[in-house]
Enzyme design. Structure first.
Site, mmCIF file in Angstrom:
data_model
loop_
_atom_site.group_PDB
_atom_site.id
_atom_site.type_symbol
_atom_site.label_atom_id
_atom_site.label_comp_id
_atom_site.label_asym_id
_atom_site.label_seq_id
_atom_site.Cartn_x
_atom_site.Cartn_y
_atom_site.Cartn_z
ATOM 1 N N GLY A 25 32.402 16.529 -5.688
ATOM 2 C CA GLY A 25 33.085 17.443 -4.777
ATOM 3 C C GLY A 25 34.175 18.296 -5.393
ATOM 4 O O GLY A 25 35.010 18.834 -4.674
ATOM 5 N N SER A 26 34.148 18.481 -6.725
ATOM 6 C CA SER A 26 35.216 19.276 -7.337
ATOM 7 C C SER A 26 35.128 20.747 -6.931
ATOM 8 O O SER A 26 36.158 21.407 -6.761
ATOM 9 C CB SER A 26 35.185 19.131 -8.862
ATOM 10 O OG SER A 26 34.004 19.676 -9.413
ATOM 11 N N ASN A 27 33.917 21.278 -6.769
ATOM 12 C CA ASN A 27 33.798 22.662 -6.312
ATOM 13 C C ASN A 27 34.252 22.813 -4.870
ATOM 14 O O ASN A 27 34.835 23.835 -4.495
ATOM 15 C CB ASN A 27 32.351 23.146 -6.469
ATOM 16 C CG ASN A 27 32.069 23.682 -7.852
ATOM 17 O OD1 ASN A 27 32.773 24.552 -8.350
ATOM 18 N ND2 ASN A 27 31.043 23.140 -8.491
ATOM 19 N N MET A 56 22.511 18.509 -3.976
ATOM 20 C CA MET A 56 21.405 18.146 -4.850
ATOM 21 C C MET A 56 20.118 17.905 -4.068
ATOM 22 O O MET A 56 19.396 16.934 -4.292
ATOM 23 C CB MET A 56 21.785 16.897 -5.669
ATOM 24 C CG MET A 56 23.043 17.067 -6.493
ATOM 25 S SD MET A 56 23.007 18.535 -7.566
ATOM 26 C CE MET A 56 21.727 18.052 -8.717
ATOM 27 N N ARG A 57 19.837 18.839 -3.157
ATOM 28 C CA ARG A 57 18.597 18.803 -2.402
ATOM 29 C C ARG A 57 18.031 20.211 -2.328
ATOM 30 O O ARG A 57 18.782 21.186 -2.235
ATOM 31 C CB ARG A 57 18.810 18.289 -0.965
ATOM 32 C CG ARG A 57 19.495 16.937 -0.852
ATOM 33 C CD ARG A 57 18.623 15.816 -1.340
ATOM 34 N NE ARG A 57 17.360 15.736 -0.590
ATOM 35 C CZ ARG A 57 16.360 14.944 -0.950
ATOM 36 N NH1 ARG A 57 16.437 14.207 -2.040
ATOM 37 N NH2 ARG A 57 15.248 14.902 -0.225
ATOM 38 N N HIS A 80 25.426 27.236 -9.828
ATOM 39 C CA HIS A 80 24.492 26.595 -10.755
ATOM 40 C C HIS A 80 25.085 26.634 -12.164
ATOM 41 O O HIS A 80 25.599 27.681 -12.590
ATOM 42 C CB HIS A 80 23.154 27.326 -10.730
ATOM 43 C CG HIS A 80 22.108 26.696 -11.600
ATOM 44 N ND1 HIS A 80 21.463 25.523 -11.260
ATOM 45 C CD2 HIS A 80 21.609 27.067 -12.808
ATOM 46 C CE1 HIS A 80 20.613 25.206 -12.222
ATOM 47 N NE2 HIS A 80 20.682 26.122 -13.171
#
Length: 214
Positions: free
Chosen positions: A34-36, A111-112, A130
């Protein structure tokens, strides 16, 4: 012209950050640390004229969910394992974001693979980050792909989402040199710094386009 600072190529922003009559209402999707997501929260308290209305995670107890609790951001868990199809998961996401009044959605380490259910609901307002300079090294483990290819420069890309993975129009990019002795951890760490920088800027640009009817 790009200026070099340490081991990262910095391209300074050439214009002021967009401001709106009311803050952009954002939804964020995350699967991991969750850093972004936290970078977006921090940016919204500084130059990004936005409010994060809702974080959705698919992995209960993940780092992003813990950050949301610390940052007092509403968070829902939509565990993908409990849905019979990707489309069913995306319908639940759309319902949650609409109930929260979200205008644009940011995939900040989701990540889906998403489906047209979500893409069409937020057409031209669904943003992904990305860890490569697209169109190079699409898909999973982009950092590992770059290291295996032996490239000397990689980076990160914020782009609009299309049905084909990592193929949407580029909004912003940052270049990161691959240094002698780099491994997955060191290179990922430096790319992450640039992700935190370009993702809020990409959101601002898309928000400006959406609010202006472009």
């Amino acid at each position: 012209m790009d200026a070099r600072r340490g081991d990262v190529l910095i391209a300074p922003l050439e214009r002021a950050w967009p401001q709106f009559n009311t803050p952009l209402r954002l939804g964020v999707m995350a699967s991991g640390h969750g850093s972004n997501f936290e970078a977006l929260v921090q940016a919204s308290q500084e130059r990004l004229h936005a409010q994060i209305e809702l974080l959705v995670v698919n992995n209960p107890g993940c780092g992003a969910q813990q950050r949301a609790e610390r940052l007092a951001v509403p968070c829902l868990v939509h565990d993908h394992r409990r849905y019979s199809s990707r489309e069913d998961l995306d319908r639940a996401l759309v319902d949650s974001f609409r109930q929260a009044g979200v205008e644009a959605v940011v995939m900040a380490g989701w990540m889906r693979i998403v489906t047209p259910v979500l893409i069409n609901a937020y057409q031209e307002r669904l943003i992904n980050i990305h860890p490569s300079l697209l169109p190079s090294f699409r898909g999973v483990n982009a950092v590992g792909q770059a290291l295996a290819a032996g490239v000397r420069i990689t980076g990160c890309t914020a782009h609009l989402v299309r049905e084909d993975v990592d193929t949407g129009p580029v909004i912003s990019q940052a270049a990161v040199p691959v240094l002698e002795g780099d491994d997955h951890e060191t290179l990922s760490s430096r790319i992450s710094v640039q992700e935190h920088r370009i993702l809020p800027w990409a959101v601002a640009l898309i928000g400006e386009r959406w609010r202006s009817g472009g």
